[in-house]
Motif scaffolding. Structure first.
Motif, PDB file in Angstrom:
ATOM      1  N   VAL A 115     -42.072 -14.379  19.823  1.00 47.24           N
ATOM      2  CA  VAL A 115     -43.044 -13.586  20.272  1.00 47.24           C
ATOM      3  C   VAL A 115     -42.911 -12.119  19.778  1.00 47.24           C
ATOM      4  O   VAL A 115     -43.769 -11.518  19.357  1.00 47.24           O
ATOM      5  CB  VAL A 115     -43.192 -13.348  21.870  1.00 47.24           C
ATOM      6  CG1 VAL A 115     -44.387 -12.498  22.333  1.00 47.24           C
ATOM      7  CG2 VAL A 115     -43.357 -14.851  22.426  1.00 47.24           C
ATOM      8  N   VAL A 116     -41.826 -11.458  19.928  1.00 47.73           N
ATOM      9  CA  VAL A 116     -41.356 -10.282  19.604  1.00 47.73           C
ATOM     10  C   VAL A 116     -41.601  -9.963  18.071  1.00 47.73           C
ATOM     11  O   VAL A 116     -42.244  -8.883  17.527  1.00 47.73           O
ATOM     12  CB  VAL A 116     -40.185  -9.429  20.095  1.00 47.73           C
ATOM     13  CG1 VAL A 116     -39.719  -8.241  19.412  1.00 47.73           C
ATOM     14  CG2 VAL A 116     -40.018  -9.692  21.494  1.00 47.73           C
ATOM     15  N   THR A 117     -40.965 -10.724  17.117  1.00 48.76           N
ATOM     16  CA  THR A 117     -41.083 -10.520  15.725  1.00 48.76           C
ATOM     17  C   THR A 117     -42.424 -10.925  15.433  1.00 48.76           C
ATOM     18  O   THR A 117     -43.104 -10.130  14.366  1.00 48.76           O
ATOM     19  CB  THR A 117     -40.190 -11.609  15.051  1.00 48.76           C
ATOM     20  OG1 THR A 117     -38.845 -11.453  15.614  1.00 48.76           O
ATOM     21  CG2 THR A 117     -40.192 -11.585  13.744  1.00 48.76           C
ATOM     22  N   THR A 118     -43.298 -12.004  15.870  1.00 43.72           N
ATOM     23  CA  THR A 118     -44.756 -12.015  15.478  1.00 43.72           C
ATOM     24  C   THR A 118     -45.620 -10.861  15.745  1.00 43.72           C
ATOM     25  O   THR A 118     -46.319 -10.344  14.982  1.00 43.72           O
ATOM     26  CB  THR A 118     -45.202 -13.174  16.232  1.00 43.72           C
ATOM     27  OG1 THR A 118     -44.455 -14.425  15.949  1.00 43.72           O
ATOM     28  CG2 THR A 118     -46.535 -13.579  15.842  1.00 43.72           C
ATOM     29  N   GLN A 119     -45.277 -10.289  17.162  1.00 50.59           N
ATOM     30  CA  GLN A 119     -46.118  -8.965  17.266  1.00 50.59           C
ATOM     31  C   GLN A 119     -45.865  -7.925  16.342  1.00 50.59           C
ATOM     32  O   GLN A 119     -46.772  -6.993  16.135  1.00 50.59           O
ATOM     33  CB  GLN A 119     -45.791  -8.844  18.809  1.00 50.59           C
ATOM     34  CG  GLN A 119     -46.538  -9.824  19.659  1.00 50.59           C
ATOM     35  CD  GLN A 119     -46.170  -9.126  21.075  1.00 50.59           C
ATOM     36  OE1 GLN A 119     -45.222  -8.530  21.478  1.00 50.59           O
ATOM     37  NE2 GLN A 119     -46.956  -9.746  22.451  1.00 50.59           N
ATOM     38  N   ALA A 120     -44.744  -7.818  15.863  1.00 52.19           N
ATOM     39  CA  ALA A 120     -44.227  -6.814  15.137  1.00 52.19           C
ATOM     40  C   ALA A 120     -45.010  -6.870  13.797  1.00 52.19           C
ATOM     41  O   ALA A 120     -45.119  -5.994  13.011  1.00 52.19           O
ATOM     42  CB  ALA A 120     -42.694  -6.700  14.896  1.00 52.19           C
ATOM     43  N   VAL A 121     -44.964  -7.973  13.534  1.00 52.04           N
ATOM     44  CA  VAL A 121     -45.287  -8.644  11.783  1.00 52.04           C
ATOM     45  C   VAL A 121     -46.949  -8.418  11.830  1.00 52.04           C
ATOM     46  O   VAL A 121     -47.622  -8.166  10.792  1.00 52.04           O
ATOM     47  CB  VAL A 121     -44.793  -9.728  11.426  1.00 52.04           C
ATOM     48  CG1 VAL A 121     -45.820 -10.382  10.068  1.00 52.04           C
ATOM     49  CG2 VAL A 121     -43.573  -9.671  10.992  1.00 52.04           C
ATOM     50  N   ARG A 132     -49.326 -16.017   6.760  1.00 56.09           N
ATOM     51  CA  ARG A 132     -48.775 -17.319   7.063  1.00 56.09           C
ATOM     52  C   ARG A 132     -47.617 -17.083   8.033  1.00 56.09           C
ATOM     53  O   ARG A 132     -46.896 -16.295   7.622  1.00 56.09           O
ATOM     54  CB  ARG A 132     -48.334 -18.084   5.855  1.00 56.09           C
ATOM     55  CG  ARG A 132     -49.569 -18.487   4.909  1.00 56.09           C
ATOM     56  CD  ARG A 132     -50.416 -19.573   5.418  1.00 56.09           C
ATOM     57  NE  ARG A 132     -51.461 -20.078   4.432  1.00 56.09           N
ATOM     58  CZ  ARG A 132     -52.318 -19.599   4.177  1.00 56.09           C
ATOM     59  NH1 ARG A 132     -52.865 -18.728   4.696  1.00 56.09           N
ATOM     60  NH2 ARG A 132     -53.086 -20.055   3.078  1.00 56.09           N
ATOM     61  N   ILE A 133     -47.858 -17.713   9.237  1.00 59.57           N
ATOM     62  CA  ILE A 133     -46.684 -17.659  10.185  1.00 59.57           C
ATOM     63  C   ILE A 133     -46.117 -19.353  10.408  1.00 59.57           C
ATOM     64  O   ILE A 133     -47.214 -20.058  10.951  1.00 59.57           O
ATOM     65  CB  ILE A 133     -47.056 -17.144  11.479  1.00 59.57           C
ATOM     66  CG1 ILE A 133     -47.305 -15.611  11.243  1.00 59.57           C
ATOM     67  CG2 ILE A 133     -45.784 -17.118  12.651  1.00 59.57           C
ATOM     68  CD1 ILE A 133     -48.079 -14.913  12.484  1.00 59.57           C
ATOM     69  N   VAL A 134     -44.907 -19.381  10.243  1.00 61.42           N
ATOM     70  CA  VAL A 134     -44.414 -20.883  10.485  1.00 61.42           C
ATOM     71  C   VAL A 134     -43.375 -20.758  11.544  1.00 61.42           C
ATOM     72  O   VAL A 134     -42.480 -19.929  11.116  1.00 61.42           O
ATOM     73  CB  VAL A 134     -43.587 -21.619   9.085  1.00 61.42           C
ATOM     74  CG1 VAL A 134     -43.319 -22.858   9.603  1.00 61.42           C
ATOM     75  CG2 VAL A 134     -44.984 -21.563   8.153  1.00 61.42           C
ATOM     76  N   ASN A 135     -43.358 -21.212  12.742  1.00 61.70           N
ATOM     77  CA  ASN A 135     -42.428 -21.370  13.626  1.00 61.70           C
ATOM     78  C   ASN A 135     -41.548 -22.613  13.692  1.00 61.70           C
ATOM     79  O   ASN A 135     -42.175 -23.775  13.474  1.00 61.70           O
ATOM     80  CB  ASN A 135     -43.178 -21.226  15.133  1.00 61.70           C
ATOM     81  CG  ASN A 135     -43.713 -19.969  15.376  1.00 61.70           C
ATOM     82  OD1 ASN A 135     -43.394 -18.987  14.874  1.00 61.70           O
ATOM     83  ND2 ASN A 135     -44.904 -19.960  15.982  1.00 61.70           N
TER      84      ASN A 135
END
Length: 233
Positions: A115-121, A132-135
């Protein structure tokens, strides 16, 4: 190998681990510029050679640290085209007698970091109208096994985050997907499960190839997917 990701800038978390190293090698071979990010100290020199940038000692559960990391990547590499959230961990513990601290730890390392990294990016991706985001989730998010309740719950959170973000961002040029591997062939898993056949498990290189596909233009029509990567388990 086809250079499907030439000059794409990709942040890779959990980059010092077995899976992270495999993803780094795959993305670099496809032409991506990979920013390795990990809380752990720097590992193999070979990884440093493959990476465009290496950032260690980063607490991805800390929004300020994650935002600072993103700014450093943009300053050096110019933009962010992709994010691969590998960082995480595992704990086996019976739910009935286990510690609540285990639940907290699984949340912190498996879901909060994503969550934190995605919100930062995301602000950087939204500026360019693409990304593109891959979890990296887990098959246990769909069906928890014995002793896996805390781990599975945290990975289920990753799955629901993936679905929710995909809906939020589907009209803004950003694709969000997750891979759900079963047992990954690592030295730790071979040690912990000596009677199993690792040939049936998911090789880190095979998982990395699926992640690379989801980052590529060939996967432009895929968002909100929870893609099982089962091997033959």
């Amino acid at each position: 190998m086809q250079q499907q990701l030439t000059d794409r800038v990709v942040i890779l978390t959990g980059a010092e681990g077995i899976v992270g190293q495999a993803v780094l090698a795959e993305l670099a071979a496809r032409g991506a510029l990979v920013a390795m990010v990990d809380r752990a100290p720097a590992g193999s020199p070979a990884a440093a050679t493959a990476a465009a940038m290496r950032l260690n000692g980063i607490d991805l559960g800390d929004p300020a640290a994650a935002s600072g990391m993103v700014e450093r990547v943009v300053k050096k590499l110019g933009r962010i085209d992709g994010l691969v959230n590998v960082a995480g961990g595992f704990a086996w513990e019976p739910a009935a007698s286990g510690s609540i601290e285990t639940w907290d730890r699984m949340y912190q390392i498996n879901l909060r970091t994503v969550v934190v990294t995605t919100q930062a990016v995301l602000p950087k991706m939204l500026e360019h109208g693409s990304g593109r985001i891959v979890n990296v989730g887990a098959a246990a998010a769909l069906q928890a096994g014995k002793g896996m309740a805390a781990y599975a719950a945290s990975k289920s959170g990753v799955a629901r985050l993936t679905e929710g973000l995909a809906e939020e961002l589907k009209d803004q040029g950003i694709n969000v997907n997750a891979v759900l591997p079963t047992i990954i062939d690592t030295p730790t898993n071979r040690k912990d499960m000596p009677d199993d056949d690792p040939a049936r498990w998911v090789g880190p290189d095979k998982l990395a190839a699926v992640i690379a596909f989801l980052l590529s233009d060939d996967a432009s029509a895929i968002t909100g997917a929870l893609l099982p990567v089962r091997g033959r388990v």
